[in-house]
Design a protein around this motif. Structure first.
Motif, PDB file in Angstrom:
ATOM      1  N   ALA A  95      12.508  -2.453  10.547  1.00 45.05           N
ATOM      2  CA  ALA A  95      12.768  -3.288   9.842  1.00 45.05           C
ATOM      3  C   ALA A  95      12.100  -2.466   8.404  1.00 45.05           C
ATOM      4  O   ALA A  95      12.713  -2.040   7.887  1.00 45.05           O
ATOM      5  N   GLY A  96      10.737  -2.388   8.331  1.00 46.50           N
ATOM      6  CA  GLY A  96      10.209  -1.770   6.909  1.00 46.50           C
ATOM      7  C   GLY A  96      10.198  -0.190   7.249  1.00 46.50           C
ATOM      8  O   GLY A  96      10.839   0.373   6.421  1.00 46.50           O
ATOM      9  N   PHE A  97      10.146   0.758   8.500  1.00 48.80           N
ATOM     10  CA  PHE A  97      11.027   2.458   8.851  1.00 48.80           C
ATOM     11  C   PHE A  97      12.104   2.182   8.283  1.00 48.80           C
ATOM     12  O   PHE A  97      12.342   3.499   8.273  1.00 48.80           O
ATOM     13  N   SER A  98      13.249   1.407   7.936  1.00 49.70           N
ATOM     14  CA  SER A  98      14.620   1.432   8.034  1.00 49.70           C
ATOM     15  C   SER A  98      14.693   2.200   6.613  1.00 49.70           C
ATOM     16  O   SER A  98      15.498   2.902   6.489  1.00 49.70           O
ATOM     17  N   TRP A  99      13.856   1.482   6.305  1.00 51.34           N
ATOM     18  CA  TRP A  99      14.249   1.799   4.597  1.00 51.34           C
ATOM     19  C   TRP A  99      13.448   3.112   4.115  1.00 51.34           C
ATOM     20  O   TRP A  99      13.490   3.693   3.214  1.00 51.34           O
ATOM     21  N   VAL A 100      12.606   4.111   5.229  1.00 56.79           N
ATOM     22  CA  VAL A 100      12.054   4.704   4.800  1.00 56.79           C
ATOM     23  C   VAL A 100      12.676   6.148   5.694  1.00 56.79           C
ATOM     24  O   VAL A 100      13.162   7.215   4.576  1.00 56.79           O
ATOM     25  N   TRP A 101      13.257   6.515   6.963  1.00 58.76           N
ATOM     26  CA  TRP A 101      13.826   7.541   7.568  1.00 58.76           C
ATOM     27  C   TRP A 101      14.901   7.603   6.727  1.00 58.76           C
ATOM     28  O   TRP A 101      14.580   8.910   6.492  1.00 58.76           O
ATOM     29  N   PRO A 102      15.889   7.432   6.494  1.00 59.55           N
ATOM     30  CA  PRO A 102      16.734   8.028   5.590  1.00 59.55           C
ATOM     31  C   PRO A 102      16.676   9.110   4.167  1.00 59.55           C
ATOM     32  O   PRO A 102      16.956   9.711   4.461  1.00 59.55           O
ATOM     33  N   PRO A 103      15.647   8.446   3.190  1.00 62.10           N
ATOM     34  CA  PRO A 103      15.371   9.074   2.291  1.00 62.10           C
ATOM     35  C   PRO A 103      14.445  10.627   3.121  1.00 62.10           C
ATOM     36  O   PRO A 103      14.920  11.647   2.074  1.00 62.10           O
ATOM     37  N   VAL A 104      14.316  10.670   3.292  1.00 60.64           N
ATOM     38  CA  VAL A 104      13.136  11.127   4.066  1.00 60.64           C
ATOM     39  C   VAL A 104      13.746  12.537   5.039  1.00 60.64           C
ATOM     40  O   VAL A 104      13.755  13.412   4.895  1.00 60.64           O
ATOM     41  N   LEU A 105      14.212  11.553   6.120  1.00 59.73           N
ATOM     42  CA  LEU A 105      15.450  12.659   6.580  1.00 59.73           C
ATOM     43  C   LEU A 105      16.635  13.363   5.809  1.00 59.73           C
ATOM     44  O   LEU A 105      16.614  14.922   5.995  1.00 59.73           O
ATOM     45  N   PHE A 106      16.909  12.249   4.568  1.00 57.94           N
ATOM     46  CA  PHE A 106      18.163  13.576   3.939  1.00 57.94           C
ATOM     47  C   PHE A 106      16.850  14.921   2.727  1.00 57.94           C
ATOM     48  O   PHE A 106      17.699  15.569   3.195  1.00 57.94           O
ATOM     49  N   GLY A 107      15.458  14.417   2.531  1.00 56.65           N
ATOM     50  CA  GLY A 107      14.969  15.377   2.089  1.00 56.65           C
ATOM     51  C   GLY A 107      15.146  16.658   2.931  1.00 56.65           C
ATOM     52  O   GLY A 107      14.852  17.711   2.422  1.00 56.65           O
TER      53      GLY A 107
END
Length: 454
Positions: free
Chosen positions: A108-120
């Motif tokens: 659940a916590g990682f679901s907030w992290v991976w999208p912006p990291v992947l975008f960048g």
């Protein structure tokens, strides 16, 4: 001819020579293909559990392998080293391990992290490709891959944000009750007896009865619930065929202290489940309404999930994984448009979740078993029954099966509605016809009078 002459012939202008530079396109193809093939093979392996987090994890690790191969092979076998590919390899390896951990809190916590990291990361990868890869073929082979990753990052971020907002905007209207390893959502309203229990159709949730529930509640107590994985209910680890669904419903009503016997009303696949309930718990049934119900299938029911490979479970798990990328929200703008606004928004929010998409696939995967199990009900022993058939779009075979279900009771009526299978529930005017059929059964139970044609 001398050796020098032969060598000179091989170096004649216009004759293609294999060079390190010419290999980069091939390296890109081999690397990306290796990752994709590894993902397919791992998902298909019988020793890999058919669980969403496990299949997602091995797919990500396979893709990490593909990017790692691009970094290594381009450095070793070409003059255009793509060392930057180690970055997406590391990112996907970490994401895969997080998924394999199975920790709901971590994921659940990682679901907030991976999208912006992947975008960048994708933006950075695009710049590195343009700078480091001189081969036009190599660039155009990677651009579609980067586009897919960009879409995944945007979709994943949107899904995470919307799920969080939806959870706050649409809390469960009823209560969550443990039925043995998972909780089911039950919402009861109105007063009086007998209690009406509404069973949603295939792929549906309690919100789909947005027109019918309040209409019936004006005359008696009505309870609507969400099957495992639907609406606000938890997913279940075990099979979700008709018999298991009926047993879950019985446990739910007992633990919620909802006294029977009940008037059961099931739409579509829900008609199968109320028939299974009546076969297992006949003393808990006072009457029944079948709303354009799916018909039982005569014959002995086959055990659920006899195939140890569990193809259905793998498809369901992969479908659930796609929901995390926002795939299930694509149909939202054109879904549930005729329901009341609150019910419409609840249904859209719940239908977009991974658990509901997985349960939808699992339900239809065991449909044949559920149809056979429902055939165990051969008689309602004179209890009132109304079969309401939606005539629009129904062929002769469907009508014949509806006629046959009306023979389950000697005290029955077979009514027809100028409606479609879906509008019988979702359209206000058509749903009023369904609600009236339910109220007529309630009156018949209260008065103990035989049903009479309207």
């Amino acid at each position: 001819m001398t050796t020098a002459t032969r060598y000179g012939d091989l170096q004649q202008p216009g004759r293609a020579q294999p060079t390190a530079k010419s290999r980069i396109g091939l390296i890109v193809v081999l690397s990306m293909a290796a990752g994709l093939i590894a993902a397919v093979v791992l998902v298909a392996m019988p020793f890999i559990p058919a669980r969403e987090n496990v299949l997602t994890g091995v797919v990500l690790l396979a893709f990490a392998l593909g990017w790692a191969l691009l970094a290594v092979l381009s450095t070793r076998f070409s003059d255009q080293p793509q060392r930057w590919a180690a970055a997406p390899a590391t990112f996907m390896a970490v994401a895969g391990l997080v998924s394999l951990s199975g920790s709901a809190a971590v994921q659940a916590g990682f679901s907030w992290v991976w999208p912006p990291v992947l975008f960048g990361l994708v933006v950075w990868m695009f710049l590195r490709v343009r700078r480091n890869m001189r081969s036009r073929i190599g660039r155009w082979l990677l651009y579609p891959v980067l586009a897919v990753l960009m879409i995944a990052s945007v979709g994943g971020g949107y899904q995470t944000v919307r799920e969080s907002l939806d959870a706050k905007a649409y809390p469960p209207p009823g209560q969550l009750i443990d039925v043995g390893g998972h909780r089911l959502h039950l919402y009861c309203t109105g007063s009086g007896s007998p209690t009406v229990v509404l069973e949603p159709g295939g792929g549906a949730s309690s919100s789909d009865f947005g027109w019918i529930t309040p209409a019936v509640a004006r005359d008696t107590r009505v309870c609507v619930y969400d099957r495992a994985g639907r609406g606000w209910s938890d997913p279940a680890d075990g099979p979700q065929d008709g018999n298991h669904i009926a047993a879950d419903l019985h446990t739910l009503l007992q633990r919620a202290q909802v006294p029977g016997p009940y008037v059961l009303a099931g739409h579509s696949f829900g008609g199968l489940y109320v028939q299974s309930f009546a076969a297992q718990f006949p003393d808990q049934v006072a009457g029944m309404v079948l709303l354009d119900s799916t018909a039982p299938k005569p014959g002995p029911a086959q055990p659920t999930n006899t195939d140890p490979y569990n193809v259905i479970g793998r498809v369901a798990a992969l479908s659930a994984a796609s929901a995390h990328l926002g795939a299930a929200r694509l149909l939202n703008p054109i879904s549930y448009t005729t329901l009341p606004p609150r019910s419409r928004d609840e249904a859209r929010a719940n239908s977009s979740t991974a658990r509901q998409l997985a349960s939808f696939v699992e339900e239809y995967g065991v449909a044949n078993t559920s149809m056979q199990q429902a055939s165990a009900l051969t008689s309602l022993n004179g209890k009132p029954l109304i079969v309401l058939t939606a005539d629009e779009g129904a062929d002769d075979q469907w009508q014949s099966k509806q006629d046959h279900m009306a023979t389950l009771s000697s005290n029955s009526l077979h009514r027809h509605a100028n409606a479609t299978h879906d509008s019988l529930i979702s359209d206000q005017a058509d749903a009023a016809v369904a609600g009236q059929a339910i109220r007529d059964i309630v009156v018949a139970v209260r008065t103990s009078r035989p049903l009479a044609p309207r």
